[in-house]
Write an enzyme that holds these catalytic residues in place. Structure first.
Site, PDB file in Angstrom:
ATOM      1  N   GLY A 137       3.211   0.665   6.734  1.00 34.96           N
ATOM      2  CA  GLY A 137       2.936  -0.746   6.484  1.00 34.96           C
ATOM      3  C   GLY A 137       2.380  -1.435   7.718  1.00 34.96           C
ATOM      4  CB  VAL A 138      -0.746  -2.519   8.775  1.00 36.15           C
ATOM      5  CG1 VAL A 138      -0.843  -1.024   8.985  1.00 36.15           C
ATOM      6  CG2 VAL A 138      -1.564  -2.956   7.564  1.00 36.15           C
ATOM      7  N   GLY A 139       1.354  -5.036   7.510  1.00 37.01           N
ATOM      8  CA  GLY A 139       1.363  -6.494   7.386  1.00 37.01           C
ATOM      9  C   GLY A 139       2.296  -7.181   8.353  1.00 37.01           C
ATOM     10  CD  GLU A 140       6.078  -7.853   6.710  1.00 35.77           C
ATOM     11  OE1 GLU A 140       6.415  -8.820   6.023  1.00 35.77           O
ATOM     12  OE2 GLU A 140       5.250  -7.017   6.316  1.00 35.77           O
ATOM     13  CB  THR A 168      -0.944  -0.006   1.206  1.00 38.84           C
ATOM     14  OG1 THR A 168      -1.708  -1.212   1.195  1.00 38.84           O
ATOM     15  CG2 THR A 168      -1.888   1.178   1.166  1.00 38.84           C
TER      16      THR A 168
END
Length: 754
Positions: free
Chosen positions: A704-707, A521
């Site tokens: 970023g928010v996935g990790e 994103t």
């Protein structure tokens, strides 16, 4: 913070209907005319010399169209014997002189049915000379340990000790190990200078075992090679451009002769980047001259994929009596199997804290296991386990609240919301007034990540009906198509439902980075935003001419362009698009590209309440609070989904996910019956707390928010179990057996009966 029309809203995913109705097409759904099935012969030993390989009986079997070994590849590929396959690093395509782990590929076959392929595999005769194996990094570094790779290194430590089986491929300026943060002082200097102001020194060793990403869809690819040599691959991947690059590098094929089509992906979590089976599908298709499908079984996933590496990390931390951290030093051995990749993550032992003196020495160690790979925040859960469990130990020793110790040492600065996330998560959980019943405990831990960035590009076009199309080469794993649609809708003032996302293959789409590292994103969102802004600029110019107004006086909203303060003076986006098609300048199309701009570090804070059965070692997670600085939540529902998924994976790795190996290197639990994953019965209601501290270079402030959401989970479980039992287990996962043994050991130490 600015109010947005679409950004920040809980809109449904653009692929929701496809997914729930079964219309989404996965690689396994494809069946090409004349397609063959590819399978592998695998080593029954973890370490052995190969004395001979005889494939003649397999080649005679009716229905078999290709049999490949390392030796037979010389006639197929224009590569020398010492060239390395891009996805296997220190390995060739197949083992030919020595096998280094249980399940390593010896040969591959392509046949008309799976049954024929299985029979062909059974007919290949291999003569082995078994060799001693080593599976524990603490044994692998000792003198006399079996040498796994001939090019591995022997490293002499400052105290004169030698480490054996240090991987040849490493990160860091020293060549054989990593030294962090530019601190080049010797161990003696660190001890003399850095720890001199500490009132108390804590030194502990933490063990984290390997874990598999456990995506639902196993590795799978289909390859076809036409008479002109054009290669087409359909694959489950996080990055189809990465697969294309790997195929070109590995097989000496020009990029222009490779097209990779990324299919709907059934999970990856970092394990589906360059492609594990894609190259083999192409090799078999080249030899058989027919399309070939290669699909891993679940057993093969555990034997020969790329799980998260294990680690043994010793951490030494000096603190003042008021809880101020003055120094930290670490020594880490990462279990990287036959390859490398892990030691760089030891730098995360610094976390979100202000530690003025910080140094680590970290080594990738070869063992008789397959090479590791990325698993959601690569290396961070392991490093955070060591860091955050020791911080909990320090807090209890000092008589401080674990949250207060962290608040005292957290860094502050521009674009950082470390303390805010911690305080808000504690408030939501009722941490400051927490209570517990018998055998209950609370655990808290923090994790961190800084999202990366990668090259991305997008094309945004305004169509005659006023709808918007976005075209790019993104691989959507977690709803990033939806976020990018929201970004385009926000910029262009159209309803989210009027934005259509189209993803292309490597022949059609502009180049883009793979989906991983929490970059998607951030990178693609910027590319889409810039392309949409180019469209917006053209729309305003055309509207200004039609409305006889200055472009600076115009606004776009509700699919119209109007003069600010005079909504009756307006023109629709559809009218502008239709006019553009008839104009000399042509249709309205915007192009956006993004390269690499820095983001800001983010923090995940998690709190759990557990209940422990001291007789059985069973841990029940009663409640969970999950805080995250997301920069800006483009779609809060999607962000919460990422957060909750990370929590579940952290609980699983913290309590029972563990790849078990026998002393001879055989994997003992290569299947979901024995490799325990969390179910709905293991996971409580999760409350997510979103904090939005925008980063300057992210689209609308995105981080970023996935990790981050997986990083604290292992430590949270350990800290909560200690609070419930008074027993500190420094090994993850904390299985029931491991916990019961620790409780019994403590009872024996206290003089209690067994």
């Amino acid at each position: 913070m600015a109010e947005f029309a679409v950004v920040g809203k809980r809109v449904p995913r653009v692929d929701a209907v496809e997914k729930v109705t079964g219309r989404a097409r996965y690689t396994a759904d494809l069946h090409l005319p004349g397609m063959l099935i590819g399978m592998f012969l695998r080593s029954p030993y973890a370490h052995a010399r190969i004395l001979s390989i005889d494939t003649s009986e397999a080649e005679k079997l009716p229905g078999v169209h290709a049999v490949i070994t390392q030796k037979s590849l010389a006639d197929m590929l224009m590569v020398t014997e010492d060239e390395v396959h891009g996805t296997r690093r220190v390995q060739k395509f197949f083992a030919d002189e020595k096998v280094r782990y249980y399940g390593e590929k010896i040969a591959a076959v392509a046949a008309e049915t799976r049954e024929i392929a299985e029979e062909a595999i059974a007919r290949i005769k291999v003569e082995y000379e078994p060799l001693p194996a080593v599976v524990d990094v603490r044994d692998a570094v000792k003198e006399g340990a079996p040498i796994i790779n001939e090019d591995s290194k022997v490293v002499t430590l400052p105290d004169g000790r030698k480490l054996y089986n240090v991987a040849a491929e490493v990160h860091g300026a020293e060549g054989a190990f990593v030294r962090a943060e530019g601190d080049t002082r010797t161990d003696e200097e660190i001890e003399r200078e850095a720890f001199k102001d500490a009132d108390l020194i804590f030194e502990n060793t933490y063990i984290i075992h390997r874990a598999h990403q456990s995506y639902i869809e196993p590795q799978i690819a289909i390859a076809d090679v036409d008479p002109t040599g054009k290669v087409t691959v359909w694959t489950s991947t996080q990055g189809h451009f990465a697969v294309r690059s790997n195929l070109a590098k590995s097989l000496n094929i020009p990029l222009s002769k490779i097209n990779v089509i990324g299919m709907t992906i059934g999970g990856g979590f970092g394990a589906k980047f360059g492609g594990i089976v894609d190259t083999y599908a192409v090799l078999l298709a080249m030899k058989a001259k027919r399309p070939v499908k290669v699909a891993y079984t679940r057993r093969e996933e555990f034997l020969d994929a790329t799980p998260a590496p294990g680690a043994v990390i010793t951490v030494k931390t000096g603190v003042k009596r008021d809880g101020t951290i003055v120094a930290r030093k670490a020594f880490a051995l990462w279990d990287t199997g036959v390859a490398s990749g892990g030691s760089y993550a030891t730098r995360r032992l610094k976390g979100v804290y202000n530690i003025p003196n910080f140094k680590f020495d970290s080594y990738d160690i070869n063992t008789n296991k397959p090479k590791p790979g990325a698993y959601r925040a690569p290396g961070a859960p392991q490093a955070s386990f060591a860091s955050e469990v020791q911080l909990d130990e320090i807090a209890h020793a000092l008589g401080m609240d674990p949250a207060e110790l962290r608040l005292k040492n957290m860094r502050e600065g521009d674009q950082l919301a470390f303390k805010e996330v911690l305080r808000k998560t504690c408030d939501a959980a009722g941490w400051w007034t927490r209570t517990k019943g018998p055998n209950e405990g609370w655990g808290l831990a923090c994790g961190e990540w800084t999202n990366g960035a990668g090259p991305a590009s997008a094309v945004v076009s305004l169509h005659e009906d006023g709808s918007v199309h976005v075209f790019y080469g993104l691989m959507d794993l977690t709803g990033t198509d939806t976020a990018c649609a929201q970004i385009a809708a926000e910029v262009l003032g159209v309803p989210y439902e009027k934005v259509r996302i189209v993803r292309g293959d490597t022949d059609s789409a502009p180049y883009g980075t793979a989906s991983g590292g929490s970059v998607v994103t951030f990178s693609y969102g910027n590319a889409v935003k810039r392309a949409a802004e180019e469209v917006r600029k053209r729309v305003l110019e055309m509207a200004a001419e039609a409305l006889e107004a200055n472009p600076d006086d115009l606004e776009i909203a509700n699919e119209k362009v109007f003069v600010r303060g005079n909504p009756d003076s307006a023109i629709t986006l559809a009218q502008i698009a239709q006019s553009a098609v008839r104009s000399t300048s042509g249709p309205i199309v915007g192009h956006g590209s993004f390269a690499n701009e820095p983001s800001a570090q983010t923090v995940a804070v998690q709190i759990a309440k557990v209940r422990v059965d001291p007789e059985t070692g069973n841990v029940q997670v009663l409640a969970y609070w999950n805080g995250l600085d997301c920069g800006k939540a483009i779609n809060p529902m999607a962000v919460e989904g990422q957060m909750e998924g990370g929590v579940v994976q952290g609980i699983g790795w913290g309590l029972f996910e563990h790849m078990l190996y026998a002393p001879d290197g055989r994997m003992l639990n290569p299947g979901l019956l024995d490799y325990r994953l969390p179910t709905a019965l293991d996971v409580p209601k999760i409350e997510s707390i979103l904090v939005e501290e925008p980063t300057r270079h992210g689209p609308f402030g995105v981080k970023g928010v996935g990790e981050p959401p997986i990083t604290p989970g292992l430590a949270v479980m350990s800290n909560a179990i200690f609070d419930a039992t008074g027993v500190r287990v420094r090994e993850a996962p904390i299985t029931p057996e491991r916990l019961v043994m620790a409780i019994l050991a403590q009872q024996r130490g206290n003089g209690k009966a067994d």
